[in-house]
Enzyme design. Structure first.
Site, PDB file in Angstrom:
ATOM      1  N   ARG A 116     -18.010  58.738 -11.155  1.00 19.96           N
ATOM      2  CA  ARG A 116     -18.748  57.557 -10.681  1.00 19.96           C
ATOM      3  C   ARG A 116     -18.996  56.585 -11.827  1.00 19.96           C
ATOM      4  O   ARG A 116     -19.078  55.381 -11.625  1.00 19.96           O
ATOM      5  CB  ARG A 116     -20.069  57.962 -10.014  1.00 19.96           C
ATOM      6  CG  ARG A 116     -20.966  56.781  -9.681  1.00 19.96           C
ATOM      7  CD  ARG A 116     -21.926  57.012  -8.521  1.00 19.96           C
ATOM      8  NE  ARG A 116     -22.608  58.278  -8.560  1.00 19.96           N
ATOM      9  CZ  ARG A 116     -23.622  58.599  -9.376  1.00 19.96           C
ATOM     10  NH1 ARG A 116     -24.081  57.721 -10.246  1.00 19.96           N
ATOM     11  NH2 ARG A 116     -24.162  59.794  -9.333  1.00 19.96           N
ATOM     12  N   TYR A 147     -16.618  31.709  -1.606  1.00 23.73           N
ATOM     13  CA  TYR A 147     -16.005  32.677  -0.700  1.00 23.73           C
ATOM     14  C   TYR A 147     -17.037  33.108   0.359  1.00 23.73           C
ATOM     15  O   TYR A 147     -18.218  33.254   0.048  1.00 23.73           O
ATOM     16  CB  TYR A 147     -15.523  33.874  -1.527  1.00 23.73           C
ATOM     17  CG  TYR A 147     -14.932  34.973  -0.703  1.00 23.73           C
ATOM     18  CD1 TYR A 147     -13.663  34.855  -0.157  1.00 23.73           C
ATOM     19  CD2 TYR A 147     -15.653  36.136  -0.459  1.00 23.73           C
ATOM     20  CE1 TYR A 147     -13.130  35.866   0.612  1.00 23.73           C
ATOM     21  CE2 TYR A 147     -15.122  37.160   0.304  1.00 23.73           C
ATOM     22  CZ  TYR A 147     -13.857  37.009   0.840  1.00 23.73           C
ATOM     23  OH  TYR A 147     -13.333  38.013   1.600  1.00 23.73           O
ATOM     24  N   ASP A 197     -15.929  32.725 -10.358  1.00 21.03           N
ATOM     25  CA  ASP A 197     -14.960  33.500  -9.577  1.00 21.03           C
ATOM     26  C   ASP A 197     -13.580  32.887  -9.837  1.00 21.03           C
ATOM     27  O   ASP A 197     -13.302  31.757  -9.428  1.00 21.03           O
ATOM     28  CB  ASP A 197     -15.331  33.447  -8.083  1.00 21.03           C
ATOM     29  CG  ASP A 197     -14.410  34.313  -7.220  1.00 21.03           C
ATOM     30  OD1 ASP A 197     -13.242  34.518  -7.600  1.00 21.03           O
ATOM     31  OD2 ASP A 197     -14.867  34.756  -6.144  1.00 21.03           O
ATOM     32  N   LYS A 199      -6.531  40.557  -4.560  1.00 21.15           N
ATOM     33  CA  LYS A 199      -5.666  39.408  -4.293  1.00 21.15           C
ATOM     34  C   LYS A 199      -4.543  39.354  -5.330  1.00 21.15           C
ATOM     35  O   LYS A 199      -3.692  40.217  -5.338  1.00 21.15           O
ATOM     36  CB  LYS A 199      -6.509  38.130  -4.274  1.00 21.15           C
ATOM     37  CG  LYS A 199      -7.799  38.248  -3.432  1.00 21.15           C
ATOM     38  CD  LYS A 199      -7.541  38.387  -1.952  1.00 21.15           C
ATOM     39  CE  LYS A 199      -8.799  38.705  -1.154  1.00 21.15           C
ATOM     40  NZ  LYS A 199      -9.939  37.841  -1.383  1.00 21.15           N
TER      41      LYS A 199
HETATM   42  C1  LIG Z   1     -11.247  37.993  -1.341  1.00 18.61           C
HETATM   43  C2  LIG Z   1     -12.161  37.260  -2.234  1.00 18.61           C
HETATM   44  C3  LIG Z   1     -13.382  37.827  -2.656  1.00 18.61           C
HETATM   45  C4  LIG Z   1     -13.839  39.183  -2.172  1.00 18.61           C
HETATM   46  O1  LIG Z   1     -13.006  40.207  -2.600  1.00 18.61           O
HETATM   47  P1  LIG Z   1     -12.832  41.608  -1.824  1.00 18.61           P
HETATM   48  O2  LIG Z   1     -11.948  42.369  -2.748  1.00 18.61           O
HETATM   49  O3  LIG Z   1     -12.244  41.325  -0.485  1.00 18.61           O
HETATM   50  O4  LIG Z   1     -14.204  42.202  -1.703  1.00 18.61           O
HETATM   51  C5  LIG Z   1     -14.163  37.105  -3.519  1.00 18.61           C
HETATM   52  N1  LIG Z   1     -13.808  35.869  -3.936  1.00 18.61           N
HETATM   53  C6  LIG Z   1     -12.662  35.288  -3.540  1.00 18.61           C
HETATM   54  C7  LIG Z   1     -12.330  33.921  -4.037  1.00 18.61           C
HETATM   55  C8  LIG Z   1     -11.804  35.958  -2.673  1.00 18.61           C
HETATM   56  O5  LIG Z   1     -10.662  35.366  -2.282  1.00 18.61           O
END
Ligand SMILES: *Cc1c(COP(=O)(O)O)cnc(C)c1O
Length: 400
Positions: free
Chosen positions: A62, A115, A187, A212
Site C-alpha cells: 500500500r 475536468y 493538470d 490517458k
Molecule cells: C481523465 C482525466 C482526469 C481523471 O483521470 P482518471 O484516471 O479517469 O481518474 C483528470 N483530468 C483530466 C484532464 C482528464 O482527462
C-alpha cells in the site's frame, strides 16, 4: 544514478530509459511486475531503518512497490520534477492532493472548465470540509488574478481544457498565485510532458491522469503527481493512509506505454493540427476548437508555452445534436467512448460523456455547443483519419 543517467537527454531518450535501471533484476532488460504485497527483512534494525524512510527499500504494497517506484521515477524525470508519487487513478491523484494540502477555512481559486470529476470535487465535496472554492471564467485571466488578490491557499489550473480546449497562461498565473503565497497545481493531462512543462513555468505541482496519454493504450488506470518534494511527500502520506495505491500491473502497463510517449504524441500533434485545419473548411462544421489554429483566442499563449498543441480537438456540427447522432456512427476509425489519449482515435459528445450531468443551460454557460464532438486523435495515418472524417461529414444535410 548509474550508467543510464539520462537527465540531460531528449524527451524520446528519457521516455525509453529513465527511471528503470535500479529496478532491473536478474539481468532482465525490462522492469518486473512485483506482485509481492510485503517485503521481508532478516535484520530488525534494517527493517526499522527502511520503515522510517532512512534507507531505501519497501515494506508493504500500500505504501511502495518496486514496479510502481520505477514508473514514478520515469515520470519524475520526464517532468523534470524534484519528486513524484502515484495513485490508483487520475481522480485519486487530484482528490488526494487537494485533501492532503487543504484545511477548513482555506480558499481555492480555479476555473469553470476543469475536468468533470475535478469540478465535482470543487462544487460538491470540498465545501463539506469548509474549503471555500471560487471558479472563474476560464479565459478571463484578469478575473482569476482579481480573485487571487483576495487571498488564496491553492490555485488549481488545467490547460488545455476539456472539451473546448481553452488555454491558460501558466507563467502569468503561476506568478500571480505565488504573489499570494498560493500553491500552484496544474493538470497537465491533455498536454503531456512532451508538449508542456508547467513546473518550468512556475507551477509547484503537476498532476496527470496517466490513464490517458502517459499510458496511451487505454488499458490501465493511474494517476501521477510530480513537483515540490515537501508537497509530493504530503500527498504521498495521505495516499499511503487512504489507500488509493496504483496496482503494480497497471504501473507496468503505463511504464511500457511511456516508452513510446514522445513518438505517439508528436504524431498526434501533427494529425490533430491537420485535422483541425481540414474541419475548419467543412460546410457541416460550425466551429473548431484547437489551440493550434490561429483563430483560437489564446493561440499566441499556446504557441509560446506549448511545444505541440496536443492530440485532442473538438468541433461543433451545424445541425446540433441531431447531426452528432447521425455523424458519430459513420466514423469507422474511432471508438465512440469516454476516453482520450489512446493509440486508437476516440470520439464522443460531451453532452453524453464528460458533461452529461449538466443541463443544456449549464453547458451553454461553459460554451459547450449541443453539437460538439470531442475527437482524440490516435496514431493512425493522418490521411486515413481525414478520409474517415470527410466521408462521415458527407452524410450530413449541410454537406448536401
Ligand atoms: C481523465 C482525466 C482526469 C481523471 O483521470 P482518471 O484516471 O479517469 O481518474 C483528470 N483530468 C483530466 C484532464 C482528464 O482527462
Amino acid at each position: 544514478m548509474g550508467k543510464r543517467d539520462v537527465r540531460g537527454s531528449q524527451m524520446d531518450t528519457r521516455a525509453v530509459w529513465a527511471g528503470e535501471e535500479t529496478y532491473l533484476a536478474e539481468r532482465a532488460t525490462q522492469v518486473p511486475v512485483v506482485h509481492s504485497v510485503s517485503f521481508g527483512y532478516e535484520d530488525v534494525d534494517e527493517w526499522y531503518e527502511v520503515a522510517l524512510g532512512r534507507r531505501s527499500g519497501h515494506i508493504y504494497g500500500r505504501n511502495t512497490n518496486p514496479t510502481v517506484a520505477a514508473l514514478e521515477e520515469k515520470v519524475r524525470l520526464l517532468e523534470d520534477a524534484e519528486a513524484a508519487t502515484s495513485f490508483s487513478t487520475g481522480m485519486a491523484a487530484i482528490s488526494g492532493t487537494l485533501l492532503a494540502l487543504l484545511s477548513p477555512g482555506d480558499r481555492v481559486v480555479s476555473i469553470k472548465d476543469t475536468y468533470g470529476g475535478t469540478s465535482k470535487l470543487f462544487l460538491e465535496f470540498l465545501p463539506k470540509f469548509k474549503v471555500d472554492v471560487t471558479l472563474c471564467d476560464t479565459g478571463d485571466h484578469d478575473a482569476i488574478e482579481a480573485e487571487l488578490a483576495k487571498g488564496c491557499k491553492l490555485l488549481y489550473l488545467e490547460t488545455p481544457t476539456n472539451p473546448t480546449l481553452k488555454v491558460l497562461d501558466l507563467e502569468r498565473l503561476s506568478a500571480a498565485g505565488h504573489r499570494q503565497g498560493a500553491i500552484v497545481v496544474v493538470d497537465n493531462t491533455f498536454a503531456t510532458p512532451v508538449n508542456q512543462h508547467p513546473l518550468a513555468m512556475g507551477a509547484d505541482l503537476v498532476v496527470h491522469s496517466a490513464t490517458k496519454f502517459l499510458g496511451g493504450h487505454a488499458d490501465a488506470l493511474g494517476g501521477i503527481l510530480c513537483g515540490r518534494k515537501d508537497l509530493v511527500r504530503a500527498a504521498y502520506h495521505f495516499r499511503e493512509i487512504n489507500g488509493a495505491t496504483l496496482h503494480p500491473e497497471a504501473a507496468y502497463l503505463i511504464l511500457r506505454g511511456l516508452k513510446t510517449l514522445a513518438l505517439r504524441v508528436r504524431q498526434q500533434n501533427r494529425s490533430a493540427l491537420e485535422i483541425a485545419q481540414f474541419l475548419a473548411t467543412q460546410p457541416a462544421v460550425e466551429q473548431v476548437f484547437y489551440p493550434g489554429l490561429p483563430s483560437h483566442p489564446l493561440h499566441d499563449v499556446a504557441a509560446r508555452q506549448m511545444e505541440g498543441f496536443g492530440g485532442v480537438l473538438s468541433f461543433s456540427l451545424r445541425g446540433g445534436f441531431a447531426d452528432v447522432r447521425r455523424f458519430l456512427p459513420e466514423l469507422r476509425l474511432a471508438h465512440l467512448a469516454a476516453n482520450l489519449g489512446a493509440v486508437e482515435t476516440v470520439a464522443g459528445p460531451p453532452r453524453t460523456t464528460s458533461h452529461v450531468e449538466l443541463t443544456q443551460e449549464e453547458r451553454a454557460a461553459l460554451g459547450i455547443p449541443e453539437g460538439l464532438i470531442r475527437y482524440s486523435v490516435g496514431i493512425e495515418a493522418t490521411e486515413d483519419l481525414l478520409a474517415d472524417l470527410g466521408r462521415a461529414l458527407g452524410k450530413l444535410p449541410a454537406s448536401a
